[in-house]
Each structure stands twice: as C-alpha cells, then as structure tokens.
Enzyme design. Sequence first.
Site, PDB file in Angstrom:
ATOM      1  N   LYS A 189       0.834  -1.206   0.000  1.00 21.80           N
ATOM      2  CA  LYS A 189       0.000   0.000   0.000  1.00 21.80           C
ATOM      3  C   LYS A 189       0.874   1.264   0.000  1.00 21.80           C
ATOM      4  O   LYS A 189       0.654   2.172  -0.765  1.00 21.80           O
ATOM      5  CB  LYS A 189      -0.919  -0.024   1.222  1.00 21.80           C
ATOM      6  CG  LYS A 189      -1.873   1.134   1.286  1.00 21.80           C
ATOM      7  CD  LYS A 189      -2.808   1.019   2.468  1.00 21.80           C
ATOM      8  CE  LYS A 189      -3.569   2.337   2.620  1.00 21.80           C
ATOM      9  NZ  LYS A 189      -4.437   2.376   3.768  1.00 21.80           N
ATOM     10  N   GLU A 195      10.602  -4.635   4.323  1.00 22.65           N
ATOM     11  CA  GLU A 195      10.670  -6.058   3.958  1.00 22.65           C
ATOM     12  C   GLU A 195      10.324  -6.245   2.478  1.00 22.65           C
ATOM     13  O   GLU A 195      11.027  -6.936   1.726  1.00 22.65           O
ATOM     14  CB  GLU A 195       9.670  -6.880   4.792  1.00 22.65           C
ATOM     15  CG  GLU A 195      10.013  -6.987   6.266  1.00 22.65           C
ATOM     16  CD  GLU A 195       9.366  -5.907   7.115  1.00 22.65           C
ATOM     17  OE1 GLU A 195       9.046  -4.821   6.567  1.00 22.65           O
ATOM     18  OE2 GLU A 195       9.190  -6.138   8.324  1.00 22.65           O
ATOM     19  N   GLY A 247      -4.847  -1.708   4.947  1.00 24.29           N
ATOM     20  CA  GLY A 247      -4.032  -2.823   4.459  1.00 24.29           C
ATOM     21  C   GLY A 247      -4.658  -4.183   4.735  1.00 24.29           C
ATOM     22  O   GLY A 247      -4.745  -5.045   3.845  1.00 24.29           O
ATOM     23  N   ARG A 248      -5.133  -4.396   5.959  1.00 21.07           N
ATOM     24  CA  ARG A 248      -5.664  -5.728   6.313  1.00 21.07           C
ATOM     25  C   ARG A 248      -7.078  -5.949   5.784  1.00 21.07           C
ATOM     26  O   ARG A 248      -7.676  -6.988   6.029  1.00 21.07           O
ATOM     27  CB  ARG A 248      -5.589  -5.936   7.826  1.00 21.07           C
ATOM     28  CG  ARG A 248      -6.216  -4.834   8.651  1.00 21.07           C
ATOM     29  CD  ARG A 248      -5.858  -4.931  10.127  1.00 21.07           C
ATOM     30  NE  ARG A 248      -6.326  -3.788  10.904  1.00 21.07           N
ATOM     31  CZ  ARG A 248      -5.678  -2.635  11.003  1.00 21.07           C
ATOM     32  NH1 ARG A 248      -4.540  -2.459  10.379  1.00 21.07           N
ATOM     33  NH2 ARG A 248      -6.160  -1.640  11.730  1.00 21.07           N
ATOM     34  N   GLU A 333      -4.483  -6.529  14.921  1.00 17.60           N
ATOM     35  CA  GLU A 333      -4.000  -5.217  14.487  1.00 17.60           C
ATOM     36  C   GLU A 333      -5.147  -4.203  14.564  1.00 17.60           C
ATOM     37  O   GLU A 333      -4.926  -3.010  14.757  1.00 17.60           O
ATOM     38  CB  GLU A 333      -3.437  -5.288  13.052  1.00 17.60           C
ATOM     39  CG  GLU A 333      -2.535  -4.110  12.705  1.00 17.60           C
ATOM     40  CD  GLU A 333      -1.713  -4.312  11.444  1.00 17.60           C
ATOM     41  OE1 GLU A 333      -0.514  -4.627  11.532  1.00 17.60           O
ATOM     42  OE2 GLU A 333      -2.275  -4.160  10.342  1.00 17.60           O
ATOM     43  N   HIS A 364      -4.606 -33.235  17.949  1.00 17.93           N
ATOM     44  CA  HIS A 364      -3.470 -34.068  18.361  1.00 17.93           C
ATOM     45  C   HIS A 364      -2.296 -33.219  18.816  1.00 17.93           C
ATOM     46  O   HIS A 364      -1.159 -33.688  18.847  1.00 17.93           O
ATOM     47  CB  HIS A 364      -3.078 -34.990  17.209  1.00 17.93           C
ATOM     48  CG  HIS A 364      -4.188 -35.938  16.857  1.00 17.93           C
ATOM     49  ND1 HIS A 364      -4.335 -37.166  17.457  1.00 17.93           N
ATOM     50  CD2 HIS A 364      -5.250 -35.794  16.023  1.00 17.93           C
ATOM     51  CE1 HIS A 364      -5.422 -37.752  16.984  1.00 17.93           C
ATOM     52  NE2 HIS A 364      -5.992 -36.934  16.117  1.00 17.93           N
ATOM     53  N   LYS A 492       9.501  -0.697  13.970  1.00 18.85           N
ATOM     54  CA  LYS A 492      10.061  -0.351  12.651  1.00 18.85           C
ATOM     55  C   LYS A 492      11.146   0.701  12.814  1.00 18.85           C
ATOM     56  O   LYS A 492      12.220   0.612  12.211  1.00 18.85           O
ATOM     57  CB  LYS A 492       8.965   0.227  11.741  1.00 18.85           C
ATOM     58  CG  LYS A 492       7.979  -0.776  11.197  1.00 18.85           C
ATOM     59  CD  LYS A 492       7.066  -0.079  10.187  1.00 18.85           C
ATOM     60  CE  LYS A 492       5.830  -0.895   9.882  1.00 18.85           C
ATOM     61  NZ  LYS A 492       4.839  -0.181   9.095  1.00 18.85           N
TER      62      LYS A 492
HETATM   63  O1  F6P Z   1       3.309  -2.990   9.714  1.00 20.79           O
HETATM   64  C1  F6P Z   1       1.949  -3.112   9.604  1.00 20.79           C
HETATM   65  C2  F6P Z   1       1.464  -2.769   8.234  1.00 20.79           C
HETATM   66  O2  F6P Z   1       1.378  -1.416   8.074  1.00 20.79           O
HETATM   67  C3  F6P Z   1       0.127  -3.441   7.978  1.00 20.79           C
HETATM   68  O3  F6P Z   1      -0.939  -2.736   8.458  1.00 20.79           O
HETATM   69  C4  F6P Z   1       0.165  -3.597   6.497  1.00 20.79           C
HETATM   70  O4  F6P Z   1      -0.772  -4.536   6.093  1.00 20.79           O
HETATM   71  C5  F6P Z   1       1.582  -4.046   6.298  1.00 20.79           C
HETATM   72  O5  F6P Z   1       2.315  -3.291   7.237  1.00 20.79           O
HETATM   73  C6  F6P Z   1       2.138  -3.848   4.920  1.00 20.79           C
HETATM   74  O6  F6P Z   1       2.108  -2.522   4.520  1.00 20.79           O
HETATM   75  P1  F6P Z   1       2.259  -2.131   3.017  1.00 20.79           P
HETATM   76  O7  F6P Z   1       1.145  -2.734   2.261  1.00 20.79           O
HETATM   77  O8  F6P Z   1       2.225  -0.630   2.993  1.00 20.79           O
HETATM   78  O9  F6P Z   1       3.584  -2.648   2.529  1.00 20.79           O
END
Ligand code: F6P
Length: 529
Positions: A189, A195, A247-248, A333, A364, A492
């Site tokens: 987003k 990452e 995002g979620r 979240e 199990h 972060k």
């Molecule tokens: O670190 C949390 C977050 O902001 C989430 O809410 C989001 O889904 C994820 O990181 C990834 O963010 P992006 O889509 O901006 O890479």
Amino acid sequence: MFDALKSLASQIGDRRIEALFDENANRGPEFSLKAAGLFFDYSKTQLDEQIRAALLTLARERGLEARREAMFTGHPINETEGRAVLHTALRNLDGGPVHVDGEDVMPEVRETLSRMEGLAAEIRASDVTDVVNIGIGGSDLGPAMAYKALGPYCDGPRCHFVSNVDGADIADTLRGLDPETTLFIVASKTFTTIETMTNARTARAWLMDREVSPEGRFVALSSNQEKAAEWGIPPERTFGFADWVGGRYSMWGPIGLSLMIAMGGEAFRAFLRGGQEVDRHFEAAELHENLPVLLALVGIWHNQVLGHATRAVLPYDDRLARLPAYFQQLEMESNGKRVAMDGSDLPFDSGPVVWGEPGTNGQHAFYQLIHQGTRVIPCEFLLAARGHEQDLRHHHDLLIANCLAQSEALMRGRDLEEARGKVAGQFEGAELERQARHRVFPGNRPSVTLVYPQLTPEVLGKIVALYEHRVFVEGVILGINSFDQWGVELGKELANSLGPVVTGEADASGKDGSTRQLVDFVHLYRDGD
Ligand code: F6P
C-alpha cells in the site's frame, strides 16, 4: 460499562451449558442464526436471553447503528488518520454510488477491477507459469490465505507468496523457478515497507543475474503510485487503491490480483459477491438477527465480560490453514489498542489474542489444554457441510464428526463418576481414584460453530466479510479505532536504527545492556569462520 453484564455473569455461578438445553427444548434454534447462506450456532455458550438482551443493549448504547451507517456512507471513522473506511466499496459490485468527500468512488473502483481482469486474463493466456506476490501483512496474508483456501478453483499460473525479510523466504521461493516465465507482483500500500522493498530488489537482481530484463516482469499494487513509478514500474502495470482501504482489508481490490490470476476474473467476482452479500445483511439486519453483530457480542462476552483472554479459531477445513494467521492480523492489528478513540485509557481489556490451527491436526496437539487446562479458551469452529473431494466423502464425514465431537466434548466434559467407570477394571482403591482424576474433563467450555455449504469463492468472501464486520462491531463497542495500527511503528523505527549497528557501521553504545550483549554475540558469528 460492562457492570450489568458482569453482574449477570456472577449470577451464573456453576450453571452448566447443558442445563440450558434441558431447560429450553428450543435452545438450538433460539441461539443460532441462518443468514447469507451461513449457519451460526452459539447455543453452546452461557448466553441466555437476559445476557443476549444486555449485550444487544450495550451495542445500541455504544452507537453501533449510527457507526455502521457512518462506515458504509464514507464518513472518516478512522479518526486518527482522518480517513473513511470503505473496503466495502471494493465489493459493491452492483450497488449504487458511494461518496467520499462528495465524490462517487465507484467509477474508479469499477475501472480498476476491469483493468485487473484485463491483466489477469492476459497473464493466464500467456506463458507465465509462476506468479510471485511480494508483500507483507495485509499485502500478503489475504491473498496467501485465499489462494490456499480456493485451491480447487485455481487453474492459472502457480502463485507463491514472499513476505519475510529473512532471505530464506525469497531464496526458497525462487529456487526452481524459471526467470523467463515468472512474474513478480510488488504488493505494498505504501510502497515503502522495508521487507517488501528489500525482497522486490532481490527479485529484480535475480532476474538480471540470469540476464532476463525486469521490464514487463513486475506489476505494482499500491496507493503510492509515484513511488511505484520511481521504482520503475510503469502506470499501466500499476494498480492503485485509495487510502480508505486499510491494508488488512485490502484483498478485495488490487491486493487480490494474484488470486484473480490464479482462478480467473469470474471466480474473483464470485468472491466479491459473497462479501457483498454479507455487507448487505450487516447493513440492513436488525441487531438481534445480525450475524456479525452476534458473533461480536459472543466475543465481547467471552473476552471483556468473562475475561477469557484468547480465542481459538479452529477451521475443520484444511484449505483454511492460513485463516487463523489472517484473522490474527485482522483482529489483533484492528482491536489491539490500549486507548479509546478520544485518547483516554481503555478501562477494560482490548481485543483478544487470536490463534488456531485446522482440525483435526490441532486435536493431536493443543486440544489437551483446551479440554483440561486451567484456563477457559472459547473456541470458534468453522466447518464445510461438503468437501470438494467427492470420491473421498468418508474423509469428510469423519472430519464433520470430529468437529461436532469437539464442541460436544467441550460442553459436556466427563465427571469423576464417569471417569472412575473408565478405569474401574484396571485399578482399585487409591490408585483408581488417582487415575480417574486424570481422566476428568471439567466441560462447560464454550464454543461457537459456523457451518457453510462448501468452501467456494463466494463462501470464502462471506466468511472474510463476516469477520471483518465482527471486528468492526467489537471495536465500536470498545470505543477504539479499529482502523489504524500505530503499535507497529516503534519496532520499525528501532529496526532502522539497529541496522547499522548489526552491520558494524555504528556502535551499540547508545543501546541497553541486553541489546549490546545480543549484538556482541551476533557479531561473533555473523561473518562465519
Ligand atoms: O506494519 C503493519 C502494516 O502497516 C500493515 O498494516 C500492512 O498490512 C503491512 O504493514 C504492509 O504494509 P504495506 O502494504 O504498505 O507494505
């Protein structure tokens, strides 16, 4: 705020859930609900008419109806970020206009959807064999969960999901892929997530090392189209979405592209249709017959009123293996917040810890604790009436029997008398007593069960939308903002400052004694022998 409910809870004493069934022959139908093609049974809980009425009153008093309308009509209910919350617009397939700041957002939603369909069709018809979605959190968990869930409908290129910045993730994924026939989707987003951007650069280098031009091999899914362009992905390969999609909550739009490529545009629309059906139900149904509302009220009862800090999500559907992880982000979240919307301290617990694994595997592993541990863990079972493997129906019958057996066992338990009977032939005297005590199940442990006809794209859309709205309702009752996520920021920031310490470009002197010694030990081995 929970006083009335807590007082009802204290009156329950040692009342057995089974006794509620004895008292009311109609308890099953009265404490269950059929809506949007789903069946939700919450009769195996301590809820009685009085408790349910008190929970509904609480929801009304907390302004749920007005808040629900505010969400669907584009008001900025994400008050810390000043944003509307309109992921519902992404699945508003045949609905009317949806306004944000006086502007109808639907034409753009429809245009993006049809562009996605165009690209998905093109890729499905091409020689692309593998699609790698690079994203994390909301830009990974939804499509990854759904891709596994909807395996029987996926007849396009294979999809892979790389999320972790641990190089093992991308290395293991790329091993064996053909650079000539692999497409990368950079899903972010913000298009700044460390990452994702690190993995995207590694993917580009992987292509170039193999003398394959990255041109035409990348697609971007982002709200930040400028950053995508800076990174070298042209506008025609970029799919944007507005800041009113959290995002979620984003798998319904461009973030779902990998899923659409895997199963085709028509099946993706069926997924959206399922979500839309639940939206309509949630928006229109009275609170007392509203599925997301009742699911949320059961959650509030167990967590904030009775103090059960966790809930287990237990899909008796192997293809929903990633659903608990998906719900973890969705719920934790969203509702893991310690202050109310106005910034004051929350005077009660925030949302619960959510965890789980598919049944029967969990049986199990950790069900021991659920049945005989000292803490009560409310369980949420999900079950398909019908599997996809019609030639293996006996498997599915066993699966169903196991799911139903677990909720029955949690409720009934086994008392000492019955336990003694189990070991009577083997032991006697004090040893019999000792052995019997180990075989007692306290029972009276609550669970709810959601049954759906079959795990189709439409049904998955319904399940996801149901839980999204459940989280919203719980958030409204708690008075928190379910749509921001400030709690992820500090880690972060510190990771950024620790980067140079790890590489040795900065020293750790400003850090605490624990961090310093951890860094020292890492430095002993970081460069190998
Ligand atoms: O670190 C949390 C977050 O902001 C989430 O809410 C989001 O889904 C994820 O990181 C990834 O963010 P992006 O889509 O901006 O890479």
